[in-house]
Motif scaffolding. Structure first.
Motif, PDB file in Angstrom:
ATOM      1  N   LEU A  79       0.823  -1.209   0.000  1.00 36.20           N
ATOM      2  CA  LEU A  79       0.000   0.000   0.000  1.00 36.20           C
ATOM      3  C   LEU A  79       0.861   1.264   0.000  1.00 36.20           C
ATOM      4  O   LEU A  79       0.559   2.234  -0.713  1.00 36.20           O
ATOM      5  CB  LEU A  79      -0.928   0.002   1.208  1.00 36.20           C
ATOM      6  CG  LEU A  79      -2.096  -0.992   1.186  1.00 36.20           C
ATOM      7  CD1 LEU A  79      -2.838  -0.977   2.516  1.00 36.20           C
ATOM      8  CD2 LEU A  79      -3.053  -0.670   0.045  1.00 36.20           C
ATOM      9  N   THR A 113       0.975   3.941  -3.073  1.00 34.52           N
ATOM     10  CA  THR A 113       0.706   5.345  -2.791  1.00 34.52           C
ATOM     11  C   THR A 113       1.788   6.249  -3.371  1.00 34.52           C
ATOM     12  O   THR A 113       1.508   7.312  -3.937  1.00 34.52           O
ATOM     13  CB  THR A 113       0.619   5.587  -1.274  1.00 34.52           C
ATOM     14  OG1 THR A 113      -0.402   4.746  -0.723  1.00 34.52           O
ATOM     15  CG2 THR A 113       0.291   7.034  -0.961  1.00 34.52           C
ATOM     16  N   SER A 130       2.134   5.019  -7.836  1.00 42.19           N
ATOM     17  CA  SER A 130       1.037   4.856  -8.794  1.00 42.19           C
ATOM     18  C   SER A 130       0.182   6.109  -8.877  1.00 42.19           C
ATOM     19  O   SER A 130       0.203   6.955  -7.977  1.00 42.19           O
ATOM     20  CB  SER A 130       0.164   3.663  -8.393  1.00 42.19           C
ATOM     21  OG  SER A 130      -0.720   4.031  -7.352  1.00 42.19           O
ATOM     22  N   LEU A 147      -2.788   6.268  -8.290  1.00 38.73           N
ATOM     23  CA  LEU A 147      -3.800   6.207  -7.238  1.00 38.73           C
ATOM     24  C   LEU A 147      -3.405   7.018  -6.016  1.00 38.73           C
ATOM     25  O   LEU A 147      -4.246   7.351  -5.189  1.00 38.73           O
ATOM     26  CB  LEU A 147      -4.057   4.752  -6.821  1.00 38.73           C
ATOM     27  CG  LEU A 147      -4.628   3.821  -7.892  1.00 38.73           C
ATOM     28  CD1 LEU A 147      -4.749   2.397  -7.362  1.00 38.73           C
ATOM     29  CD2 LEU A 147      -5.991   4.325  -8.354  1.00 38.73           C
ATOM     30  N   LEU A 207      -4.243   7.136  -0.515  1.00 37.10           N
ATOM     31  CA  LEU A 207      -4.471   6.250  -1.653  1.00 37.10           C
ATOM     32  C   LEU A 207      -5.946   6.307  -2.000  1.00 37.10           C
ATOM     33  O   LEU A 207      -6.800   6.051  -1.144  1.00 37.10           O
ATOM     34  CB  LEU A 207      -4.052   4.824  -1.292  1.00 37.10           C
ATOM     35  CG  LEU A 207      -4.032   3.786  -2.406  1.00 37.10           C
ATOM     36  CD1 LEU A 207      -3.029   4.162  -3.491  1.00 37.10           C
ATOM     37  CD2 LEU A 207      -3.689   2.417  -1.835  1.00 37.10           C
ATOM     38  N   SER A 208      -6.254   6.663  -3.239  1.00 41.77           N
ATOM     39  CA  SER A 208      -7.638   6.795  -3.676  1.00 41.77           C
ATOM     40  C   SER A 208      -8.140   5.463  -4.223  1.00 41.77           C
ATOM     41  O   SER A 208      -7.586   4.913  -5.173  1.00 41.77           O
ATOM     42  CB  SER A 208      -7.744   7.881  -4.756  1.00 41.77           C
ATOM     43  OG  SER A 208      -9.067   7.982  -5.220  1.00 41.77           O
ATOM     44  N   ILE A 209      -9.196   4.938  -3.595  1.00 40.28           N
ATOM     45  CA  ILE A 209      -9.812   3.687  -4.032  1.00 40.28           C
ATOM     46  C   ILE A 209     -11.293   3.955  -4.227  1.00 40.28           C
ATOM     47  O   ILE A 209     -12.091   3.930  -3.273  1.00 40.28           O
ATOM     48  CB  ILE A 209      -9.600   2.553  -3.010  1.00 40.28           C
ATOM     49  CG1 ILE A 209      -8.113   2.345  -2.760  1.00 40.28           C
ATOM     50  CG2 ILE A 209     -10.238   1.259  -3.491  1.00 40.28           C
ATOM     51  CD1 ILE A 209      -7.811   1.295  -1.722  1.00 40.28           C
ATOM     52  N   GLY A 210     -11.692   4.230  -5.449  1.00 43.34           N
ATOM     53  CA  GLY A 210     -13.088   4.539  -5.727  1.00 43.34           C
ATOM     54  C   GLY A 210     -13.497   5.838  -5.059  1.00 43.34           C
ATOM     55  O   GLY A 210     -12.868   6.877  -5.241  1.00 43.34           O
ATOM     56  N   ARG A 248     -10.762   7.278   0.350  1.00 42.28           N
ATOM     57  CA  ARG A 248      -9.321   7.464   0.458  1.00 42.28           C
ATOM     58  C   ARG A 248      -8.836   6.787   1.731  1.00 42.28           C
ATOM     59  O   ARG A 248      -9.494   6.893   2.769  1.00 42.28           O
ATOM     60  CB  ARG A 248      -8.952   8.953   0.521  1.00 42.28           C
ATOM     61  CG  ARG A 248      -9.104   9.707  -0.781  1.00 42.28           C
ATOM     62  CD  ARG A 248      -8.627  11.138  -0.598  1.00 42.28           C
ATOM     63  NE  ARG A 248      -8.791  11.927  -1.810  1.00 42.28           N
ATOM     64  CZ  ARG A 248      -8.448  13.204  -1.918  1.00 42.28           C
ATOM     65  NH1 ARG A 248      -7.899  13.827  -0.870  1.00 42.28           N
ATOM     66  NH2 ARG A 248      -8.619  13.867  -3.042  1.00 42.28           N
TER      67      ARG A 248
END
Length: 385
Positions: A93, A97, A100, A102, A113-116, A119
């Motif tokens: 992770l 972060t 990537s 993301l 970290l952006s997941i959908g 965050r």
């Protein structure tokens, strides 16, 4: 599937530390109320609805409470046997972060970290993974933990790798938090004091170099030493925090009636939410929160010292450290006792990652409380509960 009988329910709840559970619920409720009070104006201006942050915090509370119950009544293998898997997940992770698309950059730092639609902040889960690894390592290598090659190199290398990734974000406060967890876990686990003293000396030297070679960190340190010297720039946040406590007095100006959250105090609903409590609920409200934190840590450490097994004892101790260090550092920052750093108040500050991690800590402590020795009984591993 049949419903459990009354006898089965009693067996399931036997030994559960209800004081710890009640304190956790009260702190989470306090957090929800204060997030609603502190964030309404900002949410209305930037997100078109006064309940934006409150709804997100409430959803995270529900998910976190579910995790807490699952850990409290589930198998201990979930947190005693998964340390390597959790280390790999936390490392992945942090790497994603950093490297990537993301990874989300906020105020010059890539810590989220952006997941959908959500965050997450991997650092919060890295703390859990590190503590569970250190608890396993220090308990299973206890015959060799006083040697340099076994007692120092592996745990310091793992922590150093995580710390390096955090410094690259950059997150100096997060790296310092991991270093403190390492020091206190090794201190309890039996690492020789000479090695710990050497590590503290080297860490202090490294921190000094990082500060003097970074104008941003130097300005923040100088602002901490005398915030009113540059009250409109580098010392602004701390000055506004102190104004909040001063305005609150003994009883506070009233819930929801605070003025500093009206875009004067940055991060009013997040890292500096205790300052809002000081303004709106006064000395009485802040003291009440201090009492809740004290009870939480008292019950947590009580669970730790009543464990028969060294591994479980260190796990419980580590969970208390995560909660305790977070609370102490947050209060130190908002009161001007420590330099500003992004450390949220457990259960109270806005932030899903911190909230979920705090619920996980309490869930593990509740699970261990069910098998803890009665107070005063001798433990086979030595010591008295």
């Amino acid at each position: 599937m049949r419903a459990p009988t009354l006898h089965e329910m009693r067996e399931l709840l036997a030994g559960l530390d209800f004081w710890l559970l009640l304190t956790t619920v009260l702190m989470a409720v306090l957090g929800l109320v204060m997030v609603l009070s502190a964030s309404g104006i900002m949410a209305e201006k930037y997100y078109g609805g006064a309940y934006h942050f409150f709804v997100r915090q409430l959803m995270c509370c529900i998910i976190g409470a579910g995790l807490m119950v699952l850990l409290a009544f589930g198998s201990q293998k979930m947190f005693l046997k998964t340390h390597y898997l959790l280390l790999i997940m936390a490392f992945t992770l942090l790497m994603v972060t950093l490297l990537s698309p993301l990874g989300v950059e906020v105020n010059g730092a890539k810590r989220w970290l952006s997941i959908g639609i959500a965050r997450i902040q991997p650092m919060e889960f890295a703390k859990l993974a590190l503590v569970l690894y250190l608890a396993w390592f220090l308990s299973h290598k206890k015959d060799l933990v006083r040697t340099f090659s076994v007692g120092v190199v592996p745990p310091f290398a793992v922590t150093g790798l995580f710390g390096l990734l955090l410094l690259m974000q950059p997150d100096f406060g997060g790296a310092a938090m991991l270093a403190m967890l390492l020091f206190l876990m090794c201190l309890a686990g039996g690492t020789r004091l000479v090695y710990l003293f050497m590590s503290v000396t080297m860490a202090a030297g490294g921190a000094f170099l990082l500060i003097v070679n970074s104008p941003y960190r130097s300005r923040r340190l100088l602002a901490f030493l005398d915030p009113f010297k540059d009250a409109m720039d580098s010392g602004y946040q701390l000055v506004q925090s102190l104004y909040s406590f001063g305005a609150g007095g003994v009883w506070g100006v009233g819930l929801g009636a605070g003025k500093q959250k009206l875009f004067f105090l940055p991060e009013a609903h997040n890292d500096f939410i205790v300052a809002v409590i000081g303004e709106e609920l006064g000395f009485v409200g802040v003291s009440g929160m201090f009492i809740l934190v004290t009870i939480l840590l008292w019950r947590g450490f009580s669970v730790a010292v009543r464990q028969e097994d060294l591994h479980r004892r260190l796990v419980a101790y580590g969970m208390c450290l995560i909660l305790g260090l977070g609370a102490i550092l947050n209060m130190a920052v908002v009161l001007g006792v420590a330099p500003p750093k992004g450390v949220p108040m457990p259960f109270v500050s806005y932030g899903g990652s911190s909230l979920l991690a705090s619920f996980v800590c309490v869930g593990i402590l509740l699970n261990l409380s069910r098998d803890a020795l009665p107070a005063g009984r001798k433990s086979p591993t030595g010591g008295t509960a």
